[in-house]
Design a protein around this motif. Structure first.
Motif, mmCIF file in Angstrom:
data_model
loop_
_atom_site.group_PDB
_atom_site.id
_atom_site.type_symbol
_atom_site.label_atom_id
_atom_site.label_comp_id
_atom_site.label_asym_id
_atom_site.label_seq_id
_atom_site.Cartn_x
_atom_site.Cartn_y
_atom_site.Cartn_z
ATOM 1 N N SER A 72 -10.319 2.615 1.255
ATOM 2 C CA SER A 72 -10.718 1.639 0.115
ATOM 3 C C SER A 72 -11.407 0.579 0.679
ATOM 4 C CB SER A 72 -9.179 1.171 -0.418
ATOM 5 O OG SER A 72 -8.529 0.658 0.115
ATOM 6 N N SER A 73 -11.129 -0.032 1.742
ATOM 7 C CA SER A 73 -11.740 -1.167 2.345
ATOM 8 C C SER A 73 -13.131 -0.498 2.726
ATOM 9 C CB SER A 73 -10.963 -1.858 3.567
ATOM 10 O OG SER A 73 -11.754 -2.664 4.106
ATOM 11 N N THR A 108 0.822 -1.088 -0.178
ATOM 12 C CA THR A 108 0.000 -0.017 0.106
ATOM 13 C C THR A 108 0.711 1.186 0.154
ATOM 14 O OG1 THR A 108 -1.611 -1.234 1.125
ATOM 15 C CG2 THR A 108 -1.903 1.124 0.757
ATOM 16 N N SER A 153 -4.965 4.998 3.542
ATOM 17 C CA SER A 153 -5.528 4.315 2.306
ATOM 18 C C SER A 153 -6.117 3.147 2.264
ATOM 19 C CB SER A 153 -4.239 4.253 1.381
ATOM 20 O OG SER A 153 -3.624 5.351 1.151
ATOM 21 N N HIS A 154 -5.678 2.357 3.167
ATOM 22 C CA HIS A 154 -6.481 0.836 3.181
ATOM 23 C C HIS A 154 -7.751 1.007 3.676
ATOM 24 C CE1 HIS A 154 -7.290 -3.377 3.965
ATOM 25 N NE2 HIS A 154 -7.334 -3.065 5.488
ATOM 26 N N MET A 198 -2.486 -0.979 -3.700
ATOM 27 C CA MET A 198 -3.079 -0.786 -2.529
ATOM 28 C C MET A 198 -3.999 -1.843 -2.188
ATOM 29 S SD MET A 198 -5.717 2.263 -2.088
ATOM 30 C CE MET A 198 -7.118 1.944 -3.285
ATOM 31 N N VAL A 199 -3.884 -2.511 -0.843
ATOM 32 C CA VAL A 199 -4.340 -3.831 -0.529
ATOM 33 C C VAL A 199 -5.540 -3.466 0.015
ATOM 34 C CG1 VAL A 199 -4.641 -5.512 1.257
ATOM 35 C CG2 VAL A 199 -2.266 -4.977 0.134
ATOM 36 N N ILE A 200 -6.914 -4.077 -0.415
ATOM 37 C CA ILE A 200 -8.294 -3.448 -0.118
ATOM 38 C C ILE A 200 -8.738 -4.651 1.100
ATOM 39 C CG2 ILE A 200 -10.702 -3.343 -0.825
ATOM 40 C CD1 ILE A 200 -10.062 -2.579 -3.479
ATOM 41 N N GLU A 201 -8.340 -5.735 0.739
ATOM 42 C CA GLU A 201 -8.964 -6.691 1.758
ATOM 43 C C GLU A 201 -7.902 -7.886 1.969
ATOM 44 O OE1 GLU A 201 -11.782 -7.090 4.327
ATOM 45 O OE2 GLU A 201 -12.863 -6.534 2.598
#
Lengths: 160, 117
Positions: B85-86, A112, B81-82, A118-121
């Motif tokens: 976005s999550s 990220t 950021s994470h 970018m890691v979402i999950e």
């Protein structure tokens, strides 16, 4: 023992105050000890025999991540400045390759941190669902970086 | 020595400002919340860190203070950021264009559109 945690907090306090007078040293140490006594953070385990190797791996890790970040920054800058805006965004699954939660979390942090990914999950078994601006060859490059990162992280973090 | 420090400070200020400008440009040009987060993340990493480096080189701010601040920024930036976005994915904000979406196909996912419906 929390010796290493106290030492870390003390160094952080001294860094932020930038003052090495005796009174400040004592105040910093008192704050570090009090914080650790009241908050009970997970103790930092440092194996003194493996410390030099871990420090060397940490230095290499920092260099690897910094290189990745600079490359990503330039790549995203070119994408943004391109008149046609040639982004191919998408979410790709990247296995972290480690069952350790710390290694997965730190890998996700490094991914990220570098612009353009970018890691979402985070799914089961450390599967990292990563949003990237350019999916065309992101698969292999990120997965390859991930193997390198995992090897270094496993040397840095003590065995669970 | 002063000249060298001044040169470093000037280069860092110019580069930091350039990257911040690029971040804003990307924020305006990119199509949806996920891609925009990439652009704003760059401001956090390059913009602020380079400006802090310039501050360390050319103002009385101690280097140790600058170093600790840079480490904090680099640790906390990706977390925001994470988290954004999550959260955006979970409340079902769709991708403007998505070439592929491995998360929707997995057991964890459900595409944003399906979640919204």
């Amino acid at each position: 023992m929390q010796t290493w945690m106290i030492l870390l907090l003390w160094l952080m306090y001294l860094g932020l105050t930038a003052n090495l007078q005796l009174s400040n040293l004592v105040v910093g140490l008192l704050i570090a000890v009090t914080l650790t006594a009241f908050l009970h953070p997970d103790p930092l385990r440092v194996d003194v025999r493996q410390a030099p190797g871990a420090a060397w791996s940490l230095a290499r890790y920092v260099v690897v991540v910094a290189k990745d970040v600079i490359q990503g920054g330039i790549q995203v800058a070119r994408l943004v400045l391109d008149p046609k805006l040639p982004v191919k965004p998408g979410v790709i699954a990247i296995p972290s390759g480690s069952e350790s939660e710390w290694a997965t979390a730190l890998s996700a942090h490094a991914i990220t941190l570098s612009p353009g990914a970018m890691v979402i999950e985070i799914g089961e078994h450390g599967m990292m669902y990563t949003h990237t601006l350019d999916t065309t060859h992101a698969d292999e490059s990120i997965a390859e970086m991930q193997r390198l990162r995992r090897d270094l992280l496993e040397k840095i973090l003590p065995e669970e | 020595m002063d000249e060298i420090l001044q040169l470093i400070a000037i280069i860092a200020v110019v580069a930091g400002t350039a990257f911040s400008t690029l971040g804003v440009l990307g924020f305006i040009r990119l199509p949806d919340v996920y891609t925009r987060l990439h652009a704003t993340g760059k401001v956090g990493v390059f913009g602020v860190v380079l400006l802090l480096a310039a501050t360390v080189a050319w103002t009385p701010l101690g280097w140790s203070k600058g170093l600790v601040l840079i480490i904090f920024l680099l640790l906390a930036g990706p977390v925001t950021s994470h988290a954004l976005s999550s959260a955006a994915y979970r409340i079902g904000i769709p991708f403007a264009t998505a070439v592929r979406d491995d998360l929707a196909e997995s057991s964890e996912g459900g595409s944003p559109e399906e979640v919204a419906a």
